[in-house]
Design an enzyme around this catalytic site. Structure first.
Site, PDB file in Angstrom:
ATOM      1  N   ASP A 102      -1.676   3.949   6.375  1.00  0.00           N
ATOM      2  CA  ASP A 102      -0.997   2.684   6.105  1.00  0.00           C
ATOM      3  C   ASP A 102       0.479   2.957   5.765  1.00  0.00           C
ATOM      4  O   ASP A 102       0.819   4.079   5.357  1.00  0.00           O
ATOM      5  CB  ASP A 102      -1.732   2.056   4.919  1.00  0.00           C
ATOM      6  N   ASP A 106       3.052   0.259   3.963  1.00  0.00           N
ATOM      7  CA  ASP A 106       3.520  -0.317   2.686  1.00  0.00           C
ATOM      8  C   ASP A 106       2.543  -0.012   1.548  1.00  0.00           C
ATOM      9  O   ASP A 106       1.355  -0.306   1.639  1.00  0.00           O
ATOM     10  CB  ASP A 106       3.682  -1.835   2.805  1.00  0.00           C
ATOM     11  N   LYS A 160      -7.674  -3.555  10.894  1.00  0.00           N
ATOM     12  CA  LYS A 160      -7.317  -2.154  11.169  1.00  0.00           C
ATOM     13  C   LYS A 160      -8.542  -1.334  11.575  1.00  0.00           C
ATOM     14  O   LYS A 160      -8.396  -0.268  12.160  1.00  0.00           O
ATOM     15  CB  LYS A 160      -6.629  -1.532   9.948  1.00  0.00           C
ATOM     16  N   ASP A 207      -4.074   1.408   0.850  1.00  0.00           N
ATOM     17  CA  ASP A 207      -3.894   0.880  -0.512  1.00  0.00           C
ATOM     18  C   ASP A 207      -4.390  -0.543  -0.733  1.00  0.00           C
ATOM     19  O   ASP A 207      -4.391  -1.008  -1.866  1.00  0.00           O
ATOM     20  CB  ASP A 207      -2.403   0.909  -0.897  1.00  0.00           C
ATOM     21  N   ASP A 233      -6.666  -2.651   4.513  1.00  0.00           N
ATOM     22  CA  ASP A 233      -7.071  -1.300   4.916  1.00  0.00           C
ATOM     23  C   ASP A 233      -8.592  -1.109   4.856  1.00  0.00           C
ATOM     24  O   ASP A 233      -9.093  -0.074   5.313  1.00  0.00           O
ATOM     25  CB  ASP A 233      -6.409  -0.249   4.000  1.00  0.00           C
TER      26      ASP A 233
HETATM   27  O1  LIG Z   1       2.183  -6.093   6.308  1.00  0.00           O
HETATM   28  C1  LIG Z   1       1.666  -6.010   5.173  1.00  0.00           C
HETATM   29  O2  LIG Z   1       1.220  -7.011   4.570  1.00  0.00           O
HETATM   30  C2  LIG Z   1       1.548  -4.693   4.503  1.00  0.00           C
HETATM   31  O3  LIG Z   1       1.840  -3.652   5.385  1.00  0.00           O
HETATM   32  P1  LIG Z   1       0.937  -2.345   5.377  1.00  0.00           P
HETATM   33  O4  LIG Z   1      -0.292  -2.672   6.148  1.00  0.00           O
HETATM   34  O5  LIG Z   1       1.804  -1.306   6.026  1.00  0.00           O
HETATM   35  O6  LIG Z   1       0.643  -2.036   3.953  1.00  0.00           O
HETATM   36 MG   LIG Z   2      -0.431  -1.147   2.490  1.00  0.00          MG
END
Ligand SMILES: O=C(O)COP(=O)(O)O
Ligand SMILES: [Mg+2]
Length: 226
Positions: free
Chosen positions: A9, A11, A150, A173, A177
Site C-alpha cells: 500500500d 498512504d 485490492k 494499513d 487493504d
Molecule cells: O486512496 C486512499 O484512500 C488511500 O491510499 P492507499 O490505498 O495508498 O493507502
Molecule cells: Mg493506506
C-alpha cells in the site's frame, strides 16, 4: 517459506500521515530482489509516478483494484464499475452535499471531499440495492463497487505475472487493504493500521507508517521469506 513478490500500500504504509514518503522504506523496497507491486486507492498516474520515483517501476494496482497494470507503457486493465458508483453519487447528492475530487483522472470509482455525514450516506445507500460501498481510509473517502478491491486487484496482477496470489507478501494499513491482506500468502500490518487490518495480519510491526514498512522488510529478509 520464500515468497516471490511483494504488494504494498502507499498512504499510511510507506508515507506518514501527511502522505510524505519515508525514504528508508523506499530504499529498502528498491533494494529487494523480488518484484514490488504498489497497491493503492490513488489514481494510476499518481501511483505510476510514485513507483518510478521510488525505483520499483511499474506494476500498479490503482483505484482500490479498479485499475491494474504490469508495466510503465502497458495499457491498464480498467474495470467498468464507474456507472454504479455514479448512480450512487447522483442518488446521494440529491440529499447530501457531496463534492467529487480528481474526477477527471479517476476511472472506476469516486472520491469525495470529507465534508458530509458518512453514516447518513451509508444508511441512504443501503436503501438503493446498489452493490456499492463507501469506505474511509483516513486519507480519502471512496464510493466504490463491492465487486472490486485490492484483493481482486492482486489476483489480476498475479495472473499477469504468472504467479499465484499466495506467492505474495502484502503490507497495508487500512480498510481498503483487507481483501489484499486476506488473499496474500503472508500479510503484514504496520503499527498505525486499523484494528481490522491488524486482526487479519500474520505480523504487525511495532513501529508505524514507513518505519513499520522498513521494519517489515528487515523481518522478511531476516526470516528468509523474501
Ligand atoms: O486512496 C486512499 O484512500 C488511500 O491510499 P492507499 O490505498 O495508498 O493507502
Ligand atoms: Mg493506506
Amino acid at each position: 517459506m520464500k515468497f516471490k513478490a511483494l504488494a504494498i500500500d502507499i498512504d499510511g504504509t510507506i508515507t506518514d500521515m501527511d502522505r510524505r514518503l519515508n525514504l528508508r522504506a523506499a530504499e529498502k523496497l528498491r533494494a529487494l530482489d523480488v518484484p514490488v507491486v504498489l497497491a493503492t486507492g490513488n489514481v494510476l498516474c499518481y501511483a505510476r509516478a510514485a513507483s518510478k520515483l521510488i525505483g520499483v517501476c511499474c506494476r500498479i494496482i490503482a483505484e482500490n483494484g479498479g485499475v491494474v497494470t504490469d508495466g510503465f507503457d502497458r495499457e491498464p486493465i480498467v474495470s467498468d464499475h464507474i456507472h454504479e458508483c455514479e448512480e450512487a453519487f447522483s442518488f446521494l447528492s440529491q440529499v447530501l452535499h457531496m463534492e467529487k475530487l480528481d474526477s477527471s483522472l479517476r476511472k472506476t470509482e469516486i472520491v469525495l471531499r470529507r465534508d458530509f455525514d458518512i453514516d447518513a450516506a451509508r444508511a441512504l445507500l443501503e436503501t438503493t440495492g446498489l452493490d456499492v460501498e463507501i469506505i474511509d481510509t483516513h486519507f480519502a473517502i471512496h464510493i466504490k463497487s463491492r465487486k472490486i478491491n485490492k484483493g481482486t486487484g492482486i489476483a489480476k496482477m498475479a495472473e499477469l505475472m504468472g504467479l499465484e496470489v499466495s506467492d505474495f507478501v502484502a503490507i497495508g494499513d487500512s480498510v481498503n487493504d483487507i481483501e489484499m491482506l486476506d488473499a496474500a500468502g503472508f500479510a503484514i500490518a504496520v503499527g498505525n493500521a486499523d484494528n481490522v487490518a491488524k486482526g487479519i495480519a500474520d505480523y504487525v510491526t511495532s513501529t508505524t507508517y514507513g518505519d513499520g514498512t522498513a521494519e517489515a522488510i528487515d523481518y522478511l529478509l531476516s526470516e528468509g521469506m523474501l
